[in-house]
Motif scaffolding. Structure first.
Motif, PDB file in Angstrom:
ATOM      1  N   LEU A 353      39.395  42.733  26.943  1.00 44.72           N
ATOM      2  CA  LEU A 353      40.185  41.637  26.378  1.00 44.72           C
ATOM      3  C   LEU A 353      41.296  41.218  27.328  1.00 44.72           C
ATOM      4  N   TRP A 354      42.031  42.211  27.862  1.00 43.87           N
ATOM      5  CA  TRP A 354      43.135  41.872  28.760  1.00 43.87           C
ATOM      6  C   TRP A 354      42.636  41.368  30.115  1.00 43.87           C
ATOM      7  N   LEU A 355      41.459  41.846  30.510  1.00 44.87           N
ATOM      8  CA  LEU A 355      40.865  41.327  31.743  1.00 44.87           C
ATOM      9  C   LEU A 355      40.570  39.846  31.599  1.00 44.87           C
ATOM     10  N   ALA A 356      40.024  39.444  30.451  1.00 43.98           N
ATOM     11  CA  ALA A 356      39.714  38.030  30.209  1.00 43.98           C
ATOM     12  C   ALA A 356      40.981  37.186  30.202  1.00 43.98           C
ATOM     13  N   ILE A 357      42.022  37.686  29.542  1.00 38.34           N
ATOM     14  CA  ILE A 357      43.286  36.939  29.478  1.00 38.34           C
ATOM     15  C   ILE A 357      43.887  36.794  30.875  1.00 38.34           C
ATOM     16  N   HIS A 358      43.897  37.890  31.630  1.00 36.32           N
ATOM     17  CA  HIS A 358      44.473  37.850  32.976  1.00 36.32           C
ATOM     18  C   HIS A 358      43.675  36.912  33.886  1.00 36.32           C
ATOM     19  N   LEU A 359      42.358  37.003  33.854  1.00 32.59           N
ATOM     20  CA  LEU A 359      41.540  36.138  34.708  1.00 32.59           C
ATOM     21  C   LEU A 359      41.719  34.676  34.334  1.00 32.59           C
ATOM     22  N   GLY A 360      41.908  34.385  33.055  1.00 34.38           N
ATOM     23  CA  GLY A 360      42.152  32.996  32.645  1.00 34.38           C
ATOM     24  C   GLY A 360      43.433  32.439  33.223  1.00 34.38           C
ATOM     25  N   THR A 361      44.502  33.252  33.228  1.00 36.12           N
ATOM     26  CA  THR A 361      45.773  32.778  33.792  1.00 36.12           C
ATOM     27  C   THR A 361      45.682  32.636  35.308  1.00 36.12           C
ATOM     28  N   VAL A 362      44.978  33.567  35.962  1.00 35.26           N
ATOM     29  CA  VAL A 362      44.816  33.478  37.424  1.00 35.26           C
ATOM     30  C   VAL A 362      44.034  32.218  37.792  1.00 35.26           C
ATOM     31  N   MET A 363      42.958  31.949  37.045  1.00 33.41           N
ATOM     32  CA  MET A 363      42.173  30.749  37.326  1.00 33.41           C
ATOM     33  C   MET A 363      43.011  29.488  37.129  1.00 33.41           C
ATOM     34  N   ALA A 364      43.834  29.459  36.072  1.00 30.44           N
ATOM     35  CA  ALA A 364      44.703  28.307  35.832  1.00 30.44           C
ATOM     36  C   ALA A 364      45.683  28.106  36.981  1.00 30.44           C
ATOM     37  N   LEU A 365      46.238  29.207  37.493  1.00 29.55           N
ATOM     38  CA  LEU A 365      47.150  29.121  38.627  1.00 29.55           C
ATOM     39  C   LEU A 365      46.436  28.554  39.850  1.00 29.55           C
ATOM     40  N   PHE A 366      45.251  29.070  40.144  1.00 24.95           N
ATOM     41  CA  PHE A 366      44.497  28.602  41.311  1.00 24.95           C
ATOM     42  C   PHE A 366      44.163  27.115  41.193  1.00 24.95           C
ATOM     43  N   VAL A 367      43.733  26.687  40.004  1.00 24.77           N
ATOM     44  CA  VAL A 367      43.328  25.294  39.811  1.00 24.77           C
ATOM     45  C   VAL A 367      44.498  24.348  40.051  1.00 24.77           C
TER      46      VAL A 367
END
Length: 402
Positions: A353-367
């Motif tokens: 669950l926390w992996l999904a949340i963290h990856l979502g924020t990282v992807m948003a930052l990159f985009v």
């Protein structure tokens, strides 16, 4: 000091040097040209920062000059509080605010693809939360479809949730596009403001000879965040005319926190591909130590910058940019907080669950990297490089500067 009668207060379509600025430039560019000509006559702030020595090498200011000076300005506020012509004086000289308004326009104008430049007006707090939340939800649903959202402890093995090659390809592609977009944008900016643009052969030769020491000094200036020291090295003016170095310190926490996190990723890549060491890595390993220190820096720095943003004197800021500034700061905070929580929870049933949340924020930052506040560091570094080259070239006006 020239008498006040030798200067002119602002007028619509003011004519400077025989050029109608309202016709030749945007309103923001014309305002920089106007205040710079007043500052050129005064020179009280000449030693405050790089803007004023760069200004003294010019008698008139075209659009490219205003773009260069706007990105050279670090918005420390020293010149505003020292200026005898600042508001409410009729000349209304407000260098930081004029620079801030044009600075964000340069990010839009030089953005690649050009149509994406409009995102600078929308990359605010709401977009930051919506994008990171939406991408995190997508990741959560992808995991839930495989029935592994809550699971038996996996000993921190992230790749049991998402295969390594999948994550490397997905995030590498997005990050690669963001870096490409930033590089193309700053190259377009550099070509427009290059110290040798329209220069003589002597200028081109002098610039070539100055390049190596100029690069070294520019890197040194960026690493120290030299011009966040304010006009006298005592710091910026936040909220009032009192000096403080906290803005520089919080920027340093943010800058070096980001670099430590990037270093952590690079070292982990070497572990995986060169030394064939598979994640998860021990808490005492280099990737984890670097990532933890970087994450702590990316909490202290952004929290401090957010605090300063809310208390900053609106007179020296472009309040329309607050949403963009705060959106970027909050994204950095989300990435660092979720990353550290993931490290704490990686051996628990909630790791996926926390992996999904963290990856979502990282992807948003990159985009959003090429179309948000992150760009200011790249453009400002290019402006500092130009300044350090230019000051080593012959000053044909002989009007001062470093």
């Amino acid at each position: 000091m020239p008498p006040v009668t030798e200067l002119a207060p602002p007028q619509d379509g003011a004519c400077q040097g025989g050029i109608n600025l309202a016709d030749a430039m945007t309103a923001g560019e014309a305002e920089i040209a106007r205040v710079m000509q007043i500052c050129n006559a005064c020179r009280y702030c000449e030693g405050f920062c790089a803007v004023f020595p760069a200004m003294t090498r010019r008698l008139e200011f075209n659009a490219a000059d205003t773009h260069y000076l706007a990105n050279l300005c670090h918005n420390c506020g020293s010149c505003l509080y020292a200026c005898q012509y600042a508001p409410p004086h009729e000349f209304a000289v407000n260098v930081p605010q004029a620079m801030a308004k044009v600075r964000v326009r340069t990010y839009q104008d030089y953005a690649w693809p050009r149509a994406f430049g409009k995102l600078y007006e929308k990359a605010g707090l709401t977009v930051a939360f919506a994008l990171s939340g939406g991408l995190a939800l997508f990741m959560i649903l992808a995991i839930a479809m495989n029935g592994r959202l809550i699971h038996e402890p996996l000993k921190g093995n992230f790749y049991a949730i998402f295969p390594h090659n999948f994550m490397a390809l997905l995030f590498g592609s997005v990050f690669g596009f963001s870096i490409l977009a930033l590089m193309i944008g700053v190259i377009k900016f550099w070509r427009e403001v290059s110290p040798t643009k329209d220069g003589t052969p002597a200028d081109i030769k002098a610039a070539a000879q100055a390049r190596v020491p100029a690069v070294a000094e520019a890197v040194h200036d960026v690493a120290r965040l030299k011009y966040l020291g304010g006009g006298h090295g005592d710091g910026c003016n936040e909220g009032d005319d009192a000096f403080t170095l906290w803005r520089r310190r919080f920027h340093q926490f943010t800058l070096y926190g980001f670099l430590l996190c990037f270093a952590s990723t690079c070292v982990a890549t070497l572990y995986h591909y060169i030394w064939k060491l598979q994640a998860p890595y021990a808490y005492t390993s280099a990737p984890v130590i670097l990532g933890t220190l970087g994450g702590i820096g990316l909490i202290i720095g952004p929290v401090g910058l957010l605090w300063l943003n809310f208390k900053r004197d609106a007179l020296r800021a472009d309040v329309k940019q607050n949403a963009m500034d705060r959106g970027f700061i909050m994204l950095l905070l989300l990435v660092s907080v979720t990353g550290l929580l993931l490290l704490v929870l990686r051996d628990t049933r909630f790791m996926a669950l926390w992996l999904a949340i963290h990856l979502g924020t990282v992807m948003a930052l990159f985009v959003t990297l090429p179309y948000g506040k992150f760009a200011h560091g790249i453009f400002r570094s290019a402006a500092l490089l130009k300044f350090n080259i230019e000051k080593r070239m012959p000053n044909r006006l002989g009007l001062g500067g470093e």
